[in-house]
Design a protein around this motif. Structure first.
Motif, mmCIF file in Angstrom:
data_model
loop_
_atom_site.group_PDB
_atom_site.id
_atom_site.type_symbol
_atom_site.label_atom_id
_atom_site.label_comp_id
_atom_site.label_asym_id
_atom_site.label_seq_id
_atom_site.Cartn_x
_atom_site.Cartn_y
_atom_site.Cartn_z
ATOM 1 N N VAL A 122 29.140 -27.504 -2.505
ATOM 2 C CA VAL A 122 30.173 -27.135 -3.469
ATOM 3 C C VAL A 122 29.606 -27.174 -4.893
ATOM 4 C CG1 VAL A 122 32.286 -27.954 -4.585
ATOM 5 C CG2 VAL A 122 32.195 -27.757 -2.095
ATOM 6 N N TYR A 123 28.928 -28.276 -5.233
ATOM 7 C CA TYR A 123 28.373 -28.401 -6.583
ATOM 8 C C TYR A 123 27.171 -27.476 -6.791
ATOM 9 C CZ TYR A 123 31.398 -32.273 -7.868
ATOM 10 O OH TYR A 123 32.500 -33.030 -8.188
ATOM 11 N N TRP A 124 26.423 -27.227 -5.727
ATOM 12 C CA TRP A 124 25.266 -26.336 -5.832
ATOM 13 C C TRP A 124 25.703 -24.898 -6.137
ATOM 14 C CZ3 TRP A 124 20.158 -27.520 -5.890
ATOM 15 C CH2 TRP A 124 19.252 -26.471 -5.760
ATOM 16 N N ALA B 280 32.622 -26.863 -11.596
ATOM 17 C CA ALA B 280 31.529 -26.362 -12.425
ATOM 18 C C ALA B 280 30.211 -26.609 -11.694
ATOM 19 C CB ALA B 280 31.524 -27.077 -13.776
ATOM 20 N N ARG B 281 29.310 -25.633 -11.711
ATOM 21 C CA ARG B 281 28.025 -25.804 -11.031
ATOM 22 C C ARG B 281 27.273 -26.964 -11.651
ATOM 23 N NH1 ARG B 281 23.968 -20.846 -9.829
ATOM 24 N NH2 ARG B 281 25.542 -20.533 -8.206
ATOM 25 N N ASP B 282 26.774 -27.858 -10.802
ATOM 26 C CA ASP B 282 26.058 -29.047 -11.265
ATOM 27 C C ASP B 282 25.023 -29.399 -10.206
ATOM 28 O OD1 ASP B 282 25.188 -31.598 -11.992
ATOM 29 O OD2 ASP B 282 27.162 -32.202 -12.738
ATOM 30 N N LYS B 283 23.792 -28.939 -10.394
ATOM 31 C CA LYS B 283 22.756 -29.116 -9.370
ATOM 32 C C LYS B 283 22.293 -30.563 -9.253
ATOM 33 C CE LYS B 283 21.269 -24.368 -9.016
ATOM 34 N NZ LYS B 283 20.153 -23.409 -8.962
ATOM 35 N N LYS B 284 22.356 -31.318 -10.342
ATOM 36 C CA LYS B 284 21.981 -32.737 -10.263
ATOM 37 C C LYS B 284 22.987 -33.488 -9.391
ATOM 38 C CE LYS B 284 19.306 -33.266 -14.511
ATOM 39 N NZ LYS B 284 19.192 -33.984 -15.804
ATOM 40 N N GLY C 136 12.209 -27.597 -7.445
ATOM 41 C CA GLY C 136 12.424 -28.305 -8.708
ATOM 42 C C GLY C 136 13.775 -27.993 -9.320
ATOM 43 N N GLN C 137 14.808 -27.883 -8.459
ATOM 44 C CA GLN C 137 16.153 -27.590 -8.951
ATOM 45 C C GLN C 137 17.055 -28.799 -8.733
ATOM 46 O OE1 GLN C 137 17.924 -23.733 -8.627
ATOM 47 N NE2 GLN C 137 16.255 -23.009 -7.329
ATOM 48 N N GLY C 138 17.615 -29.293 -9.823
ATOM 49 C CA GLY C 138 18.476 -30.464 -9.774
ATOM 50 C C GLY C 138 17.709 -31.769 -9.753
ATOM 51 N N VAL C 139 16.386 -31.662 -9.626
ATOM 52 C CA VAL C 139 15.509 -32.831 -9.571
ATOM 53 C C VAL C 139 14.106 -32.361 -9.960
ATOM 54 C CG1 VAL C 139 14.866 -32.518 -7.139
ATOM 55 C CG2 VAL C 139 14.887 -34.806 -8.113
ATOM 56 N N GLU C 140 13.282 -33.271 -10.434
ATOM 57 C CA GLU C 140 11.922 -32.903 -10.816
ATOM 58 C C GLU C 140 11.139 -32.427 -9.590
ATOM 59 O OE1 GLU C 140 7.938 -35.001 -12.805
ATOM 60 O OE2 GLU C 140 9.876 -36.043 -12.793
ATOM 61 N N GLN C 141 10.399 -31.328 -9.742
ATOM 62 C CA GLN C 141 9.643 -30.777 -8.619
ATOM 63 C C GLN C 141 8.640 -31.807 -8.098
ATOM 64 O OE1 GLN C 141 6.901 -27.476 -9.304
ATOM 65 N NE2 GLN C 141 7.667 -26.481 -7.446
ATOM 66 N N ASP C 142 8.615 -31.955 -6.781
ATOM 67 C CA ASP C 142 7.726 -32.928 -6.151
ATOM 68 C C ASP C 142 7.477 -32.457 -4.720
ATOM 69 O OD1 ASP C 142 6.563 -35.133 -4.861
ATOM 70 O OD2 ASP C 142 7.574 -36.562 -6.181
#
Length: 335
Positions: A222-224, A230-234, A262-268
């Motif tokens: 839903v958030y993605w 409202a869109r909120d990837k975090k 690396g979407q909603g979080v640092e790429q790893d």
């Protein structure tokens, strides 16, 4: 008569039946208290009646209820093979039957599930629906949810989306986390009721807060996608993480994708690989494809050199798992 406890590897359905007979002769008041304790334990074990899932607490209470004389608890113990008893599905079904015939709604639900899945008894959808309906009509939220599922899929009953929604609503109002998730899905799709994303999210949230990994993953979606909120990837990543740690392979794949892109979080890429492997180990086909995609990046060392020893919960989970696996390997090598 006292209950018959497990006396060795010769435990059979006959022994389980003897245990049920002994338990069933307890006084009505003692049986009521034992069954009440089972119901409370079951609520913690499954996350029903607004309880947050706590399987260890639920298990302890169910075993106590069994020792106090609850037939349904005895059935549950035999179903899982707890407290020194050998796993015995036919014995479990017999214990459920004795209690179900006495009118216990929880036992009626569990006996119905046995017939539905063919566990300990021959599979029989007519008998399954009969017992599940008895349970649901007495107000058992698990029975209500399962009856809704039968109507939604046309299992032993004529398919009826409206009746499915009505039973899911009763289950959800009774605090059942799966009933709440199913009701949320109905509102999201407009299946058997008017489509309402705000109500879908409301029920998803209630279910998710009780520990439903399916609802947690759905909230992540839903958030993605930003549908109804409202869109909120975090925030999406946070819900995917909760669901993934509760074992949802879909959420594990989603979380892996978040780390990979690396979407909603640092790429790893290490973390991406970790969660894809988690999902793949449970049979998630799409995760296997993701592992093939990420493999060249891992071979070319285009990843951070090491996992930082910080308090990042995602990395901490991976680190703890690796320590456990290393400990298992060491123990095996010492045998």
């Amino acid at each position: 008569g006292k209950e018959v406890f497990y006396t060795g590897p010769q435990n059979t359905a006959k022994l389980a039946g003897m245990a049920c007979l002994g338990l069933h002769r307890r006084s009505s008041m003692a049986m009521y208290e034992a069954d009440r304790l089972f119901e409370e334990g079951y609520e913690f074990f499954c996350g029903n009646n607004n309880r947050i899932v706590n399987k260890s607490k639920g298990k302890r209470q169910i075993i106590r209820a069994m020792r106090m004389g609850s037939n349904v608890a005895m059935g549950f113990v035999l179903y899982y093979g707890w407290a020194g008893y050998k796993k015995d599905l036919s014995g479990a079904a017999e214990c459920y039957r004795r209690s179900a015939e006495a009118g216990h709604s929880g036992s009626q639900y569990h006996l119905g599930r046995c017939y539905m899945k063919g566990e300990g008894v021959e599979k029989d959808m007519d008998k399954a629906v009969n017992w599940i309906k008895k349970s649901a009509e007495q107000g058992n939220s698990s029975g209500q949810n399962t009856l809704g599922y039968c109507y939604s899929r046309g299992l032993g009953l004529e398919k009826d989306a409206k009746k499915a929604g009505e039973w899911y609503l009763k289950s959800a109002q009774g605090g059942n986390k799966i009933g709440r998730f199913n009701l949320g899905r109905r509102f999201k799709k407009g299946d058997g009721m008017k489509k309402d994303l705000s109500k879908a999210i409301e029920w998803y949230l209630k279910s998710a807060n009780q520990g439903s990994s399916m609802a947690q993953c759905s909230l992540g979606d839903v958030y993605w996608n930003g549908k109804g909120v409202a869109r909120d990837k975090k925030r999406a990543v946070d819900w995917f993480y909760r669901s993934a740690t509760h074992g949802s392979m879909r959420a594990q794949r989603r979380l892996g994708t978040c780390y990979f892109e690396g979407q909603g979080v640092e790429q790893d890429l290490e973390m991406a690989n970790y969660w894809f492997k988690k999902a793949e180990s449970q049979g998630e086909a799409k995760a296997k494809d993701k592992l093939m995609i990420i493999a060249p990046y891992l071979r070319n060392k285009r990843i951070p050199s090491a996992v930082k020893r910080d308090l990042d919960p995602f990395k901490l989970t991976m680190l703890l798992d690796s320590i456990v696996e290393a400990s298992k390997s060491t123990t095996k090598s010492m045998r």
